[in-house]
Motif scaffolding. Structure first.
Motif, short mmCIF file in Angstrom:
data_model
loop_
_atom_site.label_atom_id
_atom_site.label_comp_id
_atom_site.label_asym_id
_atom_site.label_seq_id
_atom_site.Cartn_x
_atom_site.Cartn_y
_atom_site.Cartn_z
N VAL A 44 0.86 -1.18 0.00
CA VAL A 44 0.00 0.00 0.00
C VAL A 44 0.89 1.22 0.00
CG1 VAL A 44 -1.85 1.26 1.18
CG2 VAL A 44 -1.79 -1.24 1.29
N GLN A 45 0.58 2.15 -0.90
CA GLN A 45 1.36 3.39 -0.96
C GLN A 45 0.42 4.58 -0.89
OE1 GLN A 45 3.18 2.54 -4.80
NE2 GLN A 45 2.13 4.31 -5.72
N LEU A 46 0.96 5.68 -0.41
CA LEU A 46 0.24 6.93 -0.33
C LEU A 46 0.92 7.90 -1.27
CD1 LEU A 46 -2.00 8.58 1.11
CD2 LEU A 46 -0.27 9.26 2.78
N ASP A 47 0.18 8.34 -2.28
CA ASP A 47 0.73 9.27 -3.27
C ASP A 47 0.13 10.65 -3.08
OD1 ASP A 47 2.03 7.10 -4.36
OD2 ASP A 47 1.05 7.20 -6.31
N GLU A 48 0.97 11.66 -3.16
CA GLU A 48 0.49 13.03 -3.25
C GLU A 48 0.48 13.37 -4.74
OE1 GLU A 48 2.71 17.00 -2.82
OE2 GLU A 48 1.95 16.57 -0.79
N SER A 100 -3.90 16.56 -3.94
CA SER A 100 -4.71 15.61 -3.18
C SER A 100 -3.84 14.40 -2.87
CB SER A 100 -5.94 15.19 -3.98
OG SER A 100 -6.83 14.43 -3.18
N THR A 101 -4.39 13.44 -2.15
CA THR A 101 -3.67 12.19 -1.87
C THR A 101 -4.47 11.02 -2.41
OG1 THR A 101 -4.68 12.02 0.33
CG2 THR A 101 -2.51 13.06 0.20
N ARG A 102 -3.74 9.96 -2.75
CA ARG A 102 -4.33 8.72 -3.24
C ARG A 102 -3.71 7.56 -2.48
NH1 ARG A 102 -7.80 11.71 -5.01
NH2 ARG A 102 -7.94 12.36 -7.18
N GLU A 103 -4.56 6.70 -1.93
CA GLU A 103 -4.12 5.47 -1.29
C GLU A 103 -4.23 4.38 -2.35
OE1 GLU A 103 -7.05 5.31 1.75
OE2 GLU A 103 -6.14 6.93 2.90
N ILE A 104 -3.11 3.73 -2.65
CA ILE A 104 -3.07 2.78 -3.76
C ILE A 104 -2.59 1.42 -3.28
CG2 ILE A 104 -2.07 2.28 -6.03
CD1 ILE A 104 -1.75 5.37 -6.33
N VAL A 105 -3.36 0.38 -3.62
CA VAL A 105 -2.98 -0.99 -3.33
C VAL A 105 -2.27 -1.54 -4.56
CG1 VAL A 105 -3.81 -3.31 -2.80
CG2 VAL A 105 -4.92 -1.31 -1.75
N PHE A 164 -8.74 2.15 -6.50
CA PHE A 164 -7.71 2.16 -5.46
C PHE A 164 -6.67 1.05 -5.59
CE2 PHE A 164 -11.10 -0.51 -3.87
CZ PHE A 164 -10.43 -1.60 -3.36
N ALA A 165 -6.80 0.17 -6.59
CA ALA A 165 -5.86 -0.95 -6.72
C ALA A 165 -5.46 -1.15 -8.18
CB ALA A 165 -6.49 -2.23 -6.17
N ASP A 166 -4.25 -1.70 -8.36
CA ASP A 166 -3.78 -1.98 -9.72
C ASP A 166 -3.90 -3.46 -10.09
OD1 ASP A 166 -1.68 -3.13 -8.32
OD2 ASP A 166 -0.11 -2.06 -9.40
N GLU A 167 -4.60 -4.26 -9.27
CA GLU A 167 -4.74 -5.69 -9.57
C GLU A 167 -5.42 -5.91 -10.92
OE1 GLU A 167 -6.46 -9.85 -7.71
OE2 GLU A 167 -7.54 -8.00 -7.27
#
Length: 180
Positions: A21-25, A34-39, A115-118
């Motif tokens: 899990v990463q947090l991107d600005e 803004s921020t994005r929480e990415i799995v 929220f995910a790249d799966e």
């Protein structure tokens, strides 16, 4: 309009056995941040396996994230450096006790792009051969094999026993091909 969001910085906030899990600005198209929480997920495969008796092979298993048991088509995670077709054959053999010489690529799709790249690569086969000796499941994997007709599968969709997109898609795909 350009919808692209530019990543200003990225911070890993969790790394597990399967996901990160990463947090991107990000800078938005309008210039605000803004921020994005990415799995981050390595990807997976799923297999539509149909027997010579025109039954679809499913596995029944408990899904902890949902706190319930689901009926699904066989599926599994890509291992690092492994081609999707190799993963598909491995998962078919491990989860069902069948193998095949004919695995056909159907499509691929993202599971939760918000929220995910799966990504899941979907294959099909109707040329199944029973393995002489069943392969071992992963040590933390427990499944029950089921063989169902289209109408039985549709009933499980209505009852929400089949309640995941890859499996519902598989049933609709087979119906669109004329399977009854």
């Amino acid at each position: 309009m350009n919808f692209e969001e530019k990543t200003n910085k990225s911070k890993n906030i969790f790394e597990g056995r399967i996901i990160k899990v990463q947090l991107d600005e990000v800078t938005l198209p309008n210039g605000k941040t803004s921020t994005r929480e990415i799995v981050k997920h390595p990807g997976a495969v799923a297999i539509i396996a149909v027997t010579e008796n025109n039954k679809i092979i499913f596995v029944k298993q408990y899904r902890k994230a949902l706190e319930k048991t689901l009926v699904e088509i066989p599926a599994g995670k890509l291992e690092k450096g492994e081609e999707p077709e190799v993963t598909a054959l491995r998962e078919l053999e491990e989860e069902t006790g069948y193998t095949t010489d004919e695995l056909n690529y159907v499509t691929s799709f993202y599971t939760s792009p918000g929220f995910a790249d799966e990504i899941i690569y979907l294959y099909e086969t109707n040329k199944l051969k029973k393995l002489e000796e069943k392969k071992e499941l992963d040590e933390d994997e427990f499944v029950e094999l089921m063989e169902l007709s289209i109408s039985e599968a549709e009933q499980l969709i209505k009852n929400q026993e089949i309640h995941d997109v890859k499996t519902a898609f598989a049933v609709q795909f087979l119906k669109s091909k004329g399977m009854r």
